[in-house]
Structures are given as structure tokens and as C-alpha cells.
Design a protein around this motif. Structure first.
Motif, PDB file in Angstrom:
ATOM      1  N   PHE A  92      -5.326  -2.307  10.611  1.00  0.00           N
ATOM      2  CA  PHE A  92      -5.342  -2.775  12.103  1.00  0.00           C
ATOM      3  C   PHE A  92      -4.702  -4.119  12.438  1.00  0.00           C
ATOM      4  O   PHE A  92      -4.349  -4.487  13.561  1.00  0.00           O
ATOM      5  N   TYR A  95      -0.434  -4.335  10.336  1.00  0.00           N
ATOM      6  CA  TYR A  95       0.442  -3.291  10.465  1.00  0.00           C
ATOM      7  C   TYR A  95       0.692  -3.021  11.937  1.00  0.00           C
ATOM      8  O   TYR A  95       0.034  -3.024  12.735  1.00  0.00           O
ATOM      9  N   ASP A  96       1.994  -2.642  12.168  1.00  0.00           N
ATOM     10  CA  ASP A  96       2.453  -2.163  13.427  1.00  0.00           C
ATOM     11  C   ASP A  96       2.770  -0.553  13.305  1.00  0.00           C
ATOM     12  O   ASP A  96       3.567  -0.235  12.422  1.00  0.00           O
ATOM     13  N   PHE A  97       2.091   0.319  13.960  1.00  0.00           N
ATOM     14  CA  PHE A  97       2.297   1.607  13.737  1.00  0.00           C
ATOM     15  C   PHE A  97       2.017   2.442  15.039  1.00  0.00           C
ATOM     16  O   PHE A  97       1.103   1.963  15.704  1.00  0.00           O
ATOM     17  N   PRO A  98       2.623   3.479  15.238  1.00  0.00           N
ATOM     18  CA  PRO A  98       2.545   4.299  16.389  1.00  0.00           C
ATOM     19  C   PRO A  98       1.234   4.893  16.632  1.00  0.00           C
ATOM     20  O   PRO A  98       0.536   5.172  15.458  1.00  0.00           O
ATOM     21  N   GLY A  99       0.614   4.554  17.627  1.00  0.00           N
ATOM     22  CA  GLY A  99      -0.735   5.003  17.917  1.00  0.00           C
ATOM     23  C   GLY A  99      -1.806   4.028  17.612  1.00  0.00           C
ATOM     24  O   GLY A  99      -3.062   4.420  17.781  1.00  0.00           O
ATOM     25  N   LYS A 100      -1.552   2.866  16.968  1.00  0.00           N
ATOM     26  CA  LYS A 100      -2.326   1.768  16.468  1.00  0.00           C
ATOM     27  C   LYS A 100      -3.414   1.657  17.611  1.00  0.00           C
ATOM     28  O   LYS A 100      -4.742   1.416  17.373  1.00  0.00           O
ATOM     29  N   LEU A 103      -6.078   4.212  18.286  1.00  0.00           N
ATOM     30  CA  LEU A 103      -6.848   4.448  17.268  1.00  0.00           C
ATOM     31  C   LEU A 103      -8.004   3.460  17.219  1.00  0.00           C
ATOM     32  O   LEU A 103      -9.075   3.693  16.929  1.00  0.00           O
ATOM     33  N   VAL A 106     -10.398   3.796  19.815  1.00  0.00           N
ATOM     34  CA  VAL A 106     -11.540   4.713  19.238  1.00  0.00           C
ATOM     35  C   VAL A 106     -12.532   3.886  18.605  1.00  0.00           C
ATOM     36  O   VAL A 106     -13.737   4.322  18.383  1.00  0.00           O
TER      37      VAL A 106
ATOM     38  N   ALA B   2      -0.460  -8.321  15.586  1.00  0.00           N
ATOM     39  CA  ALA B   2       0.948  -8.315  14.712  1.00  0.00           C
ATOM     40  C   ALA B   2       1.962  -8.678  15.552  1.00  0.00           C
ATOM     41  O   ALA B   2       2.177  -8.499  16.692  1.00  0.00           O
ATOM     42  N   ARG B   6       8.153  -8.740  12.865  1.00  0.00           N
ATOM     43  CA  ARG B   6       7.768  -7.982  11.734  1.00  0.00           C
ATOM     44  C   ARG B   6       8.033  -6.563  11.562  1.00  0.00           C
ATOM     45  O   ARG B   6       8.401  -5.774  10.675  1.00  0.00           O
ATOM     46  N   ARG B   7       7.815  -6.027  12.777  1.00  0.00           N
ATOM     47  CA  ARG B   7       8.338  -4.424  12.774  1.00  0.00           C
ATOM     48  C   ARG B   7       9.789  -4.213  12.324  1.00  0.00           C
ATOM     49  O   ARG B   7      10.092  -3.207  11.744  1.00  0.00           O
ATOM     50  N   VAL B  12       7.838   0.986   8.952  1.00  0.00           N
ATOM     51  CA  VAL B  12       6.319   1.359   8.831  1.00  0.00           C
ATOM     52  C   VAL B  12       6.215   2.341   7.572  1.00  0.00           C
ATOM     53  O   VAL B  12       6.715   3.613   7.875  1.00  0.00           O
ATOM     54  N   PRO B  16      -0.599   2.261   6.300  1.00  0.00           N
ATOM     55  CA  PRO B  16      -1.587   2.310   7.219  1.00  0.00           C
ATOM     56  C   PRO B  16      -2.405   3.263   7.916  1.00  0.00           C
ATOM     57  O   PRO B  16      -3.593   3.352   8.080  1.00  0.00           O
ATOM     58  N   TYR B  17      -1.715   4.518   7.975  1.00  0.00           N
ATOM     59  CA  TYR B  17      -2.434   5.433   8.224  1.00  0.00           C
ATOM     60  C   TYR B  17      -3.349   6.284   6.993  1.00  0.00           C
ATOM     61  O   TYR B  17      -4.661   6.702   7.394  1.00  0.00           O
ATOM     62  N   ILE B  20      -6.686   3.870   7.137  1.00  0.00           N
ATOM     63  CA  ILE B  20      -7.656   4.128   8.276  1.00  0.00           C
ATOM     64  C   ILE B  20      -8.123   5.597   8.368  1.00  0.00           C
ATOM     65  O   ILE B  20      -9.325   5.983   8.943  1.00  0.00           O
ATOM     66  N   PHE B  24     -11.913   7.816   9.928  1.00  0.00           N
ATOM     67  CA  PHE B  24     -11.835   8.779  11.039  1.00  0.00           C
ATOM     68  C   PHE B  24     -12.142  10.147  10.346  1.00  0.00           C
ATOM     69  O   PHE B  24     -12.670  10.988  11.068  1.00  0.00           O
ATOM     70  N   PHE B  27     -15.805  10.013  10.854  1.00  0.00           N
ATOM     71  CA  PHE B  27     -16.265   9.874  12.274  1.00  0.00           C
ATOM     72  C   PHE B  27     -15.971  11.191  12.905  1.00  0.00           C
ATOM     73  O   PHE B  27     -16.790  11.524  13.580  1.00  0.00           O
TER      74      PHE B  27
END
Lengths: 280, 296
Positions: A92, A95-100, A103, A106, B2, B6-7, B12, B16-17, B20, B24, B27
Motif C-alpha cells: 500500500f 506501489y501504484d496498482f488499480p483498485g489500491k 482496497l 476496506v 506513491a 514511478r508508475r 505494475v 502488490p496483489y 495484500i 483479504f 478478512f
């Protein structure tokens, strides 16, 4: 405040406050070490030192089981928190990522969820899974908590991007950067996280008392509560002095480990306690 | 935060998914699923076994018209009044004393103040049972020594709440002092000297400089402690078991009582009413305590 040298009045007030805060602990520990009859006959006395209350308590109370269960839950939950929360915090923070944002929203929402709302449905879920009175029931719910992720994100966000980019140039993989660059840099934050997690898991009570009702899986706090209810539940005919001696012995032995850790690692404790009050 | 460039520098990766995902997964399994289940359950009449009947808003209406439910909220409200104002005042006093740069033994005092915060609540609840016992307890023993009669700390409805509030205060006022001290130490050193040069009195400095600057910490403290008081469970559960005569059956303990009575539908509805209340209280506290000059 104003930089005048504090006078005797200020010191007297501080000393009085310190006494108020420390006396109950001192009284519990010192009473547990004197003859049981004397706890009742003269609560203020400093009695002859004796371990009788502890002997009686170890004979009657499954406190060893309580300590062992708490230790097991603490080790597993602690390991999960120390690994997964900084990892998520890193994702978090850096990184930049879609939906960050969604999420992370949440994560923030779960911060505001009172523990109590989940107690009943969690209990039913555990029944459905056949997990009542199991270690996984004590360990898994809340094992990767939102607060620690939020806090680790704040901590890791302060690391300069250049440091991480340098790791990338050196050809480290994404996880390699986390392990070799990020973790060493946030060591003080990790120490505070470890101390705070230890305190929270060790003192946790609401969920363990609901999830576990057999003696073999009871955590230390549940063992203590059961003992206390035996005292309040049957005042009549109980051998008062003995029971009180056992109660104070159990309480003292339970509060000493954390107190010792606190005195040794107070800086990390205070950092951990303050972590929640940073500008959110 | 961020940075945008950098993007552009690298695409990407899936990492990162993956990083995290564990949160989740836990949760979803132990947060979202039970929540949805609880919501469904709150519209049912179910005693933990046998048929579940759909009762619509029946559980909610039952609670909202139940004297016991309102009594539990009332007990928690009284607890709040006995705890939060005292804690803010004592916390600020302790913090101001500790913040003095010329204070000796600060580390020692700080350890003494936070020691209660690290003790297990259940262990100290045991100490309270013994120390506040009406017949043989330490506190009445001391009162008798100075010629005062016994007090029914845990056996009279008048004293049961203050006695539990005292346990809560004893345990967490050190936490309050530390939070407010951090707020005070963020005050730039020269401010007070400048004010003193301008002829502001000590009292004036306190109200015009100290209080506004610790407002944020105070707001945080009040919100956190309000939530804690309305979820208070272990103190009455261990020390008084909700008695005498239900005088310490707090909102949290009343919720637990539905489990004991295996009235799970009502319990689920009670959870959601409690969450609404807690959310409402946090919103109100944040609103009331927000500094006037800040829009956030």
C-alpha cells in the motif's frame, strides 16, 4: 510547558500519582506472598514470605495449561502479524496498482469495526466448521489485523523511494526488495509492532472466552476469569483465605511477564502505544 | 503517497496483489462472511438449534422496546460519565507535569504511569474482587482504620459502577497521559517564552497555547475511550457478573448474555444496534472536538 524548574509540589503530585498507579500491583504481588489467613486478617501487613499460595494455586488451577496455550497462540499469531502486516503495508505504501485506494479503504473500514459485532456470527461459524475449542479458532480470526497494516504503511511510506529503486537496479525481485531493503530499515517499527502484538494477544479476553470452553484449550486469561468466577459464585462455605491466596497468586504470576518485558523495552512499548494517535 | 512518475518507470507487477492477499483472505473468511451471516440472522428467530423463523424487524423492535436493552445502554452511559471527563482532566494534568523539560526522574514516572496499561485486565479484575470485598477487603479495612463504616463497593447498586469505573481509570489513565504528552511535546519550545515576554500569565498560557495545541490528541483520546467504554465487557464479566441487580450489565455484557441464553437472532440484532450507536458516538465526538479552524 513553561521551563521553570518544577518545585516540591509538582514532585509530590507526580509521586502521589505514581503511588496510585503502582500500589494495586504491589499489593497483589506482596499479598500473594504472605500466609493466606493474613490476607484477610490484616490486608495491610507485610507478612512472612511464603510460597504456600503458589503451591495451592498450581495444585488447583490449570495455570500451566493456560500459559502454554497463550504461548502457542502468541507465537503463531505473532509470526503471522510480523510477516503479513509489513508486507501488505509495503504494497500500500510503495506501489501504484488499480483498485489500491478502494482496497485500502476496506482496510480503514475494518479499523472501525467493533470486535463485539463479530462475536456471535464468528462463534456460529466456528461451530459450523467444528472449530469450537480448537487452536485455529483462537489464532485465525483477527490474525492479520487492519491496524498493524495501517501503521506499517505509515512507517514504510517514510522510506525514500530512491532506496527501493536502488534495490531494483541491483536486480532484486519484488519480494527480495521487501526482505532485504524494507525490513532492515523499519527495524524500530517492527520492534514496537512485536511488543504491541505481544501485549494485545497476551491480554486478549473477549474472543477466547467465547471460542473456548474446555480446560485443555483455555488461554491464561480465560483460566484466570474462570477462577475469579468460582470465587464470586460461591461465597458461602468456601475456604475464603485459601481461595483468595490462589486468586492473588494466579493474578500476580500472570501480570509479571508483561511487566518485566515492559520495563526492559519501554521505548518500544511507548512507540507502539503512540502509533495509533499519529495523524490519520 | 506513491508518486505518479514511478508508475511510468516500471509496469505494475502482480506482487502488490499477492502482498495484500493474505489480509483479504482472512478478512473475507472471518470478517465479511460472519457479518453477512449476522445481518441475515438478525432478521431470524433462532435459538442455536432447530428451525429458524423469519421475523423481519421483530428482533430490532423487541430490543428497542425492551427495558433491559435500554438499561444496558444507560449503564454504559453512566460509565462514560464516570470515566471520560475525569480521564481527560487527569490525563492533561499528568501530561503537563511530565512535559516540563527540567523534570528529573521523568523516565521513572512514565514507567509508573503506564505499568497499569500493560497488566492483563482479567488479573487486575481479580485484584479488584479481593480488594473491594465488603467484609474482608483491603479498602474497607482502611476505611475502618480511620473510623469509617464498610461500603458495599461491589454489592450495592450505588457503588458498583464507580468501583468498575475506578478499575478502568486506573488501567488506562497512564495511556491518556502518554497520548496527551506526545501532543504537548509537539509544541515548539519557544512559544511559551515568547508568550511570557508578551506578559501572558501561566494560566493564560495554559488556556491560549497548551489546550488548543493538544486538541487533536484530546479528540483522539475521547474517541478511543468512548469506543472502549461502550464495548466494556471484561470488567463487569469478571468482577460483578453484571450485578448487583443488573447495575453493571453494560452494553457489551448484555450482548454476551444473548449467547448465554442462546437467543442468537436477538443477539445479532443487538450487535448491529450497538455498532450503529458506536459509529454515531464516534462521529459526534469527532465533530464536537474538531478544531474550529480546520476543515478536514
Amino acid at each position: 510547558m513553561n521551563q521553570t524548574r518544577p518545585g516540591p509540589v509538582q514532585y509530590a503530585v507526580l509521586a502521589l500519582l505514581a503511588t496510585v498507579f503502582l500500589y494495586p500491583i504491589w499489593w497483589a504481588v506482596s499479598s500473594s506472598l504472605k500466609p493466606a489467613a493474613e490476607i484477610i486478617s490484616d490486608p495491610l501487613s507485610i507478612g512472612a514470605l511464603t510460597l504456600d499460595n503458589y503451591r495451592a494455586m498450581f495444585a488447583d488451577v490449570p495455570i500451566g495449561t493456560g500459559f502454554a496455550n497463550t504461548a502457542l497462540v502468541l507465537v503463531v499469531r505473532g509470526a503471522m502479524t510480523m510477516f503479513f502486516c509489513p508486507l501488505a503495508g509495503y504494497a500500500f505504501a510503495k506501489y501504484d496498482f488499480p483498485g489500491k485506494n478502494l482496497l485500502f479503504g476496506v482496510v480503514l473500514l475494518t479499523l472501525m469495526l467493533p470486535t463485539l459485532v463479530l462475536i456471535i456470527p464468528l462463534l456460529l461459524e466456528m461451530s459450523a466448521l467444528g472449530w469450537v475449542n480448537t487452536y485455529q479458532a483462537l489464532i485465525l480470526p483477527g490474525s492479520i489485523d487492519a491496524f498493524s497494516i495501517f501503521w506499517m504503511r505509515q512507517t514504510i511510506a517514510a522510506i525514500p523511494d530512491e532506496l527501493i529503486d536502488a534495490g531494483r537496479v541491483d536486480g532484486a525481485g519484488e519480494f527480495g526488495i521487501f526482505a532485504k531493503v524494507v525490513l532492515p530499515v523499519i527495524r524500530p517499527g517492527l520492534a514496537a509492532l512485536a511488543v504491541l502484538t505481544t501485549m494485545n494477544v497476551y491480554n486478549d479476553f473477549v474472543w477466547p472466552v467465547v471460542a473456548v470452553n474446555d480446560t485443555s484449550h483455555q488461554t491464561l486469561q480465560v483460566v484466570l476469569a474462570t477462577l475469579a468466577q468460582n470465587v464470586t459464585g460461591n461465597r458461602i462455605g468456601a475456604d475464603f483465605a485459601t481461595v483468595w491466596g490462589e486468586l492473588l497468586a494466579a493474578g500476580s504470576i500472570a501480570l509479571l511477564p508483561l511487566l518485566v518485558i515492559f520495563v526492559l523495552l519501554q521505548r518500544h512499548f511507548i512507540n507502539g502505544i503512540l502509533a495509533g494517535s499519529v495523524k490519520g | 503517497m506513491a508518486s505518479r512518475n514511478r508508475r511510468d518507470r516500471f509496469r505494475v507487477p502482480p506482487s502488490p496483489y499477492l502482498f495484500i492477499a493474505p489480509f483479504f483472505v482472512v478478512f473475507a473468511a472471518f470478517g465479511i462472511y460472519p457479518l453477512i451471516y449476522a445481518l441475515q440472522l438478525s432478521f431470524m428467530r433462532w435459538r442455536g438449534a432447530g428451525e429458524a423463523h423469519w421475523v423481519g424487524l421483530g428482533n430490532y423492535l423487541y430490543l428497542l422496546t425492551s427495558p433491559d436493552f435500554w438499561a444496558s445502554l444507560g449503564n454504559s452511559a453512566v460509565m462514560w460519565l464516570l470515566i471520560v471527563p475525569i480521564q481527560v482532566i487527569a490525563g492533561l494534568g499528568g501530561a503537563v507535569l511530565l512535559a516540563n523539560a527540567k523534570l528529573r526522574l521523568r523516565g521513572l514516572f512514565r514507567v509508573a504511569f503506564i505499568a497499569p496499561f500493560v497488566t492483563p485486565l482479567v488479573a487486575m479484575a481479580q485484584v479488584w474482587i479481593v480488594a473491594f470485598d465488603q467484609d474482608y477487603g483491603l479498602v474497607n479495612h482502611v476505611l475502618n482504620l480511620v473510623g469509617l463504616p464498610d461500603v458495599g463497593w461491589l454489592t450495592s447498586t450505588a457503588w458498583s459502577k464507580p468501583t468498575l469505573a475506578l478499575l478502568f481509570l486506573w488501567k488506562t489513565t497512564g495511556f491518556a497521559i502518554i497520548i496527551l504528552l506526545a501532543g504537548l511535546q509537539a509544541v515548539p519550545g519557544g512559544v511559551y517564552e515568547a508568550a511570557a515576554l508578551d506578559g501572558a500569565s501561566r494560566t493564560r498560557q495554559f488556556w491560549s497555547i497548551t489546550v488548543p495545541l493538544v486538541r487533536r490528541s484530546m479528540a483522539f483520546l475521547v474517541v478511543v475511550q468512548t469506543l472502549a467504554v461502550f464495548q466494556m465487557f471484561a470488567e463487569p464479566f469478571v468482577v460483578t457478573e453484571g450485578g448487583p441487580y443488573g447495575s453493571t450489565t453494560t452494553a457489551g455484557l448484555y450482548l454476551y448474555d444473548h449467547i448465554t441464553a442462546s437467543d442468537l437472532g436477538t443477539g445479532a440484532a443487538n450487535s448491529f444496534l450497538l455498532v450503529l450507536l458506536v459509529f454515531g458516538l464516534s462521529l459526534v465526538s469527532v465533530r464536537l472536538l474538531r478544531p474550529k479552524d480546520e476543515a478536514s
